[in-house]
Design a protein around this motif. Structure first.
Motif, PDB file in Angstrom:
ATOM      1  N   LYS A 116       0.830  -1.211   0.000  1.00  0.00           N
ATOM      2  CA  LYS A 116       0.000   0.000   0.000  1.00  0.00           C
ATOM      3  C   LYS A 116       0.862   1.258   0.000  1.00  0.00           C
ATOM      4  O   LYS A 116       0.559   2.229  -0.706  1.00  0.00           O
ATOM      5  CB  LYS A 116      -0.929   0.002   1.215  1.00  0.00           C
ATOM      6  CG  LYS A 116      -2.053  -1.006   1.136  1.00  0.00           C
ATOM      7  CD  LYS A 116      -2.866  -0.988   2.424  1.00  0.00           C
ATOM      8  CE  LYS A 116      -3.934  -2.055   2.431  1.00  0.00           C
ATOM      9  NZ  LYS A 116      -4.636  -2.104   3.734  1.00  0.00           N
ATOM     10  N   ALA A 117       1.914   1.260   0.805  1.00  0.00           N
ATOM     11  CA  ALA A 117       2.782   2.433   0.889  1.00  0.00           C
ATOM     12  C   ALA A 117       3.478   2.694  -0.437  1.00  0.00           C
ATOM     13  O   ALA A 117       3.504   3.830  -0.927  1.00  0.00           O
ATOM     14  CB  ALA A 117       3.819   2.235   2.004  1.00  0.00           C
ATOM     15  N   ILE A 118       4.019   1.659  -1.024  1.00  0.00           N
ATOM     16  CA  ILE A 118       4.729   1.809  -2.298  1.00  0.00           C
ATOM     17  C   ILE A 118       3.786   2.294  -3.395  1.00  0.00           C
ATOM     18  O   ILE A 118       4.096   3.226  -4.146  1.00  0.00           O
ATOM     19  CB  ILE A 118       5.418   0.481  -2.689  1.00  0.00           C
ATOM     20  CG1 ILE A 118       6.582   0.210  -1.736  1.00  0.00           C
ATOM     21  CG2 ILE A 118       5.890   0.506  -4.141  1.00  0.00           C
ATOM     22  CD1 ILE A 118       7.136  -1.198  -1.803  1.00  0.00           C
ATOM     23  N   GLU A 119       2.610   1.675  -3.487  1.00  0.00           N
ATOM     24  CA  GLU A 119       1.659   2.064  -4.532  1.00  0.00           C
ATOM     25  C   GLU A 119       1.093   3.460  -4.304  1.00  0.00           C
ATOM     26  O   GLU A 119       0.840   4.190  -5.254  1.00  0.00           O
ATOM     27  CB  GLU A 119       0.548   1.022  -4.644  1.00  0.00           C
ATOM     28  CG  GLU A 119       1.053  -0.285  -5.247  1.00  0.00           C
ATOM     29  CD  GLU A 119       0.018  -1.385  -5.292  1.00  0.00           C
ATOM     30  OE1 GLU A 119      -1.092  -1.219  -4.723  1.00  0.00           O
ATOM     31  OE2 GLU A 119       0.318  -2.434  -5.890  1.00  0.00           O
ATOM     32  N   SER A 120       0.897   3.857  -3.030  1.00  0.00           N
ATOM     33  CA  SER A 120       0.360   5.191  -2.762  1.00  0.00           C
ATOM     34  C   SER A 120       1.358   6.275  -3.157  1.00  0.00           C
ATOM     35  O   SER A 120       0.969   7.412  -3.406  1.00  0.00           O
ATOM     36  CB  SER A 120      -0.025   5.339  -1.289  1.00  0.00           C
ATOM     37  OG  SER A 120       1.128   5.443  -0.479  1.00  0.00           O
ATOM     38  N   LEU A 121       2.629   5.915  -3.225  1.00  0.00           N
ATOM     39  CA  LEU A 121       3.659   6.864  -3.631  1.00  0.00           C
ATOM     40  C   LEU A 121       3.981   6.773  -5.125  1.00  0.00           C
ATOM     41  O   LEU A 121       4.931   7.374  -5.596  1.00  0.00           O
ATOM     42  CB  LEU A 121       4.931   6.635  -2.813  1.00  0.00           C
ATOM     43  CG  LEU A 121       4.785   6.938  -1.322  1.00  0.00           C
ATOM     44  CD1 LEU A 121       5.993   6.432  -0.555  1.00  0.00           C
ATOM     45  CD2 LEU A 121       4.578   8.424  -1.090  1.00  0.00           C
ATOM     46  N   GLY A 122       3.170   5.984  -5.841  1.00  0.00           N
ATOM     47  CA  GLY A 122       3.343   5.888  -7.284  1.00  0.00           C
ATOM     48  C   GLY A 122       4.321   4.815  -7.732  1.00  0.00           C
ATOM     49  O   GLY A 122       4.642   4.719  -8.911  1.00  0.00           O
ATOM     50  N   ARG A 154       5.813   0.747  -8.002  1.00  0.00           N
ATOM     51  CA  ARG A 154       5.277  -0.547  -8.398  1.00  0.00           C
ATOM     52  C   ARG A 154       5.769  -1.600  -7.428  1.00  0.00           C
ATOM     53  O   ARG A 154       6.974  -1.747  -7.216  1.00  0.00           O
ATOM     54  CB  ARG A 154       5.726  -0.878  -9.822  1.00  0.00           C
ATOM     55  CG  ARG A 154       4.814  -1.885 -10.483  1.00  0.00           C
ATOM     56  CD  ARG A 154       5.106  -2.017 -11.950  1.00  0.00           C
ATOM     57  NE  ARG A 154       5.996  -3.163 -12.075  1.00  0.00           N
ATOM     58  CZ  ARG A 154       6.885  -3.323 -13.023  1.00  0.00           C
ATOM     59  NH1 ARG A 154       7.021  -2.411 -13.952  1.00  0.00           N
ATOM     60  NH2 ARG A 154       7.641  -4.381 -13.079  1.00  0.00           N
ATOM     61  N   PHE A 155       4.852  -2.308  -6.837  1.00  0.00           N
ATOM     62  CA  PHE A 155       5.172  -3.336  -5.845  1.00  0.00           C
ATOM     63  C   PHE A 155       5.415  -4.665  -6.541  1.00  0.00           C
ATOM     64  O   PHE A 155       4.691  -5.051  -7.442  1.00  0.00           O
ATOM     65  CB  PHE A 155       4.003  -3.471  -4.855  1.00  0.00           C
ATOM     66  CG  PHE A 155       4.224  -4.493  -3.788  1.00  0.00           C
ATOM     67  CD1 PHE A 155       5.056  -4.226  -2.720  1.00  0.00           C
ATOM     68  CD2 PHE A 155       3.605  -5.734  -3.860  1.00  0.00           C
ATOM     69  CE1 PHE A 155       5.255  -5.170  -1.725  1.00  0.00           C
ATOM     70  CE2 PHE A 155       3.801  -6.685  -2.873  1.00  0.00           C
ATOM     71  CZ  PHE A 155       4.634  -6.405  -1.802  1.00  0.00           C
TER      72      PHE A 155
END
Length: 152
Positions: free
Chosen positions: A27-33, A35-36
């Motif tokens: 969630k943190a990685i994706e919320s910052l744009g 790619r997880f």
């Protein structure tokens, strides 16, 4: 592991805690744009319980001592306090897991399975503790203890 319920509960609790941490990181990685990339799950050979416990302990020590420190320094260096907070939550849970694994290994060696308590895992941040040692709220994220998942 079905014939060893306390050890099975420990491994289920560790797995649940790690899954919560992984989802928080996603969630943190994706919320910052970003790619997880889903972690690769590696199967292990069949070993006796003490060997599995020691292997899990070695893996947690390696994560805490190497990867987590590098990631935390990078996040702080980049000025990304949000990611640093997520990494800190994960590391705090890993430190607790290290203590629980060490305590379980010692308890099995000296006292047998009867001495192993149930475990509680915070569903919000993945913090893990012995069910006997808990407060009304998660010390990391303030989730109410009623929401915790118990493994016994």
């Amino acid at each position: 592991l079905d014939s060893l319920p306390s050890q099975a509960a420990l491994f289920r609790a560790l797995s649940f805690a790690d899954n919560v941490q992984c989802e928080n990181c996603r969630k943190a990685i994706e919320s910052l744009g970003g790619r997880f990339h889903t972690p690769v799950v590696a199967t292990t050979s069949l070993h006796d319980i003490p060997t599995h416990l020691n292997l899990a302990l070695e893996e947690k020590h390696s994560l805490h001592d190497q990867l987590t420190v590098q990631c935390l320094h990078r996040a702080i260096g980049d000025g990304n306090r949000y990611i640093a907070r997520i990494i800190t939550w994960c590391d705090a849970s890993d430190i607790a897991q290290i203590a629980i694994l060490q305590g379980t290994i010692e308890a099995l060696t000296s006292q047998g399975e009867e001495s192993i308590p149930p475990y509680r895992v915070c569903p919000t941040c993945g913090a893990i503790s012995n069910a006997e040692l808990f407060t009304d709220y998660c010390p990391l994220c303030m989730t109410a203890v009623e929401e915790f998942r118990t493994f016994e």
